[in-house]
Design a protein around this motif. Sequence first.
Motif, short mmCIF file in Angstrom:
data_model
loop_
_atom_site.label_atom_id
_atom_site.label_comp_id
_atom_site.label_asym_id
_atom_site.label_seq_id
_atom_site.Cartn_x
_atom_site.Cartn_y
_atom_site.Cartn_z
N PRO A 85 0.79 -1.22 0.00
CA PRO A 85 0.00 0.00 0.00
C PRO A 85 0.83 1.28 0.00
N ALA A 86 2.01 1.26 0.62
CA ALA A 86 2.86 2.47 0.63
C ALA A 86 3.37 2.79 -0.77
N VAL A 87 3.66 1.77 -1.55
CA VAL A 87 4.06 1.99 -2.95
C VAL A 87 2.89 2.54 -3.74
N THR A 88 1.72 1.96 -3.56
CA THR A 88 0.53 2.44 -4.27
C THR A 88 0.25 3.90 -3.95
N LEU A 89 0.30 4.27 -2.67
CA LEU A 89 0.06 5.66 -2.27
C LEU A 89 1.12 6.58 -2.87
N GLY A 90 2.38 6.19 -2.77
CA GLY A 90 3.45 7.03 -3.30
C GLY A 90 3.31 7.27 -4.79
N LEU A 91 2.97 6.22 -5.54
CA LEU A 91 2.82 6.37 -6.98
C LEU A 91 1.62 7.25 -7.34
N ALA A 92 0.55 7.15 -6.54
CA ALA A 92 -0.61 8.01 -6.79
C ALA A 92 -0.27 9.47 -6.54
N ILE A 93 0.43 9.76 -5.44
CA ILE A 93 0.84 11.13 -5.14
C ILE A 93 1.76 11.67 -6.24
N ALA A 94 2.62 10.79 -6.76
CA ALA A 94 3.55 11.21 -7.81
C ALA A 94 2.87 11.38 -9.16
N TRP A 104 -5.76 7.62 -8.88
CA TRP A 104 -6.32 7.59 -7.53
C TRP A 104 -7.52 6.66 -7.43
N ALA A 105 -8.28 6.51 -8.50
CA ALA A 105 -9.46 5.64 -8.46
C ALA A 105 -9.11 4.18 -8.22
N SER A 106 -7.88 3.81 -8.50
CA SER A 106 -7.45 2.42 -8.32
C SER A 106 -6.75 2.17 -6.99
N VAL A 107 -6.55 3.22 -6.19
CA VAL A 107 -5.77 3.08 -4.96
C VAL A 107 -6.44 2.12 -3.98
N LEU A 108 -7.70 2.35 -3.65
CA LEU A 108 -8.37 1.50 -2.67
C LEU A 108 -8.52 0.06 -3.15
N PRO A 109 -8.92 -0.19 -4.41
CA PRO A 109 -8.96 -1.59 -4.86
C PRO A 109 -7.62 -2.30 -4.78
N PHE A 110 -6.55 -1.60 -5.15
CA PHE A 110 -5.21 -2.21 -5.04
C PHE A 110 -4.89 -2.53 -3.59
N MET A 111 -5.15 -1.56 -2.69
CA MET A 111 -4.82 -1.79 -1.28
C MET A 111 -5.64 -2.94 -0.70
N ALA A 112 -6.92 -3.01 -1.05
CA ALA A 112 -7.75 -4.11 -0.55
C ALA A 112 -7.20 -5.45 -1.01
N ALA A 113 -6.78 -5.54 -2.27
CA ALA A 113 -6.21 -6.78 -2.77
C ALA A 113 -4.91 -7.13 -2.05
N GLN A 114 -4.11 -6.11 -1.76
CA GLN A 114 -2.84 -6.35 -1.07
C GLN A 114 -3.06 -6.86 0.35
N PHE A 115 -3.97 -6.25 1.09
CA PHE A 115 -4.23 -6.70 2.45
C PHE A 115 -4.82 -8.11 2.46
N ALA A 116 -5.72 -8.39 1.52
CA ALA A 116 -6.31 -9.73 1.47
C ALA A 116 -5.27 -10.77 1.07
N GLY A 117 -4.44 -10.46 0.10
CA GLY A 117 -3.39 -11.39 -0.31
C GLY A 117 -2.39 -11.66 0.79
N ALA A 118 -2.08 -10.61 1.57
CA ALA A 118 -1.14 -10.77 2.68
C ALA A 118 -1.71 -11.70 3.74
N PHE A 119 -3.00 -11.61 3.99
CA PHE A 119 -3.63 -12.49 4.98
C PHE A 119 -3.56 -13.94 4.53
N LEU A 120 -3.87 -14.18 3.26
CA LEU A 120 -3.84 -15.55 2.76
C LEU A 120 -2.41 -16.10 2.75
N GLY A 121 -1.45 -15.31 2.28
CA GLY A 121 -0.08 -15.76 2.25
C GLY A 121 0.46 -16.11 3.62
N THR A 122 0.11 -15.29 4.61
CA THR A 122 0.52 -15.55 5.98
C THR A 122 -0.09 -16.84 6.50
#
Length: 248
Positions: free
Chosen positions: A65-74, A79-97
Amino acid sequence: MNQILAEFVGTMVLMMLGNGVVCNVLLARTKGNGSGWIVITAGWGFAVFAAVAVAGPYSGAHINPAVTLGLAIAGTFPWASVLPFMAAQFAGAFLGTTLAFLAYYKHYQATDDQAATLGTFCNSPAINSPFWNMVTEVIATFALVFVVLYFSLEGKATIGNEDIPIGLGSIGAIPVGLLVFGVGLSLGGPTGYAINPARDLSPRIAHALLPIPNKGPSGWSYSWIPVAGPMLGGAIAAAIWLFIGQLG
């Protein structure tokens, strides 16, 4: 794969292998028990390599998510894709763990050290000092995102003859793996270098929810630092990158 699925799968691979190497080093009676910090940082570097190889061609492999936010600011990511990307990242991290936990389940049963068990899921500081722990995470994530931005050009990057979406994949799987390995070696000592909110928060939630043998508390008093620090570090990297660009 579409971009959202790529972020989910890429972050899953990242966490399965990344937390897996920590399990191998910290849990009792594993083949790698006690093998140390070099093994952990190398394992995380290889985990990033694998995740970028999977997700890079489809989403650019933010997997953070920090990469996604940084790239959006840059301005190199919508920006419309920021929350969907972050949601996928958090969900993927849970499954991988969860997959890493299942792979090492018998070793969790053999481990009485609750701090070691927590360390296979999320970060804890070597010296508990919230301000300085925050500073460490900001600096380490700044290093990651700043380098990624310098491989971008007007919202796209070229690898060989192909244009791919901006992300960690902009650097290429091997270079970004080496970058994360280097960040871990150089800046990981104080906090364990989360440098990724999904890498800490989702596993911490998993630690709280999963039926882990001999587990203790999930360390929620520290949990905001590996989220806020990387997000702030990514934002600062983007702001400085934009400022330098304005200077020509």
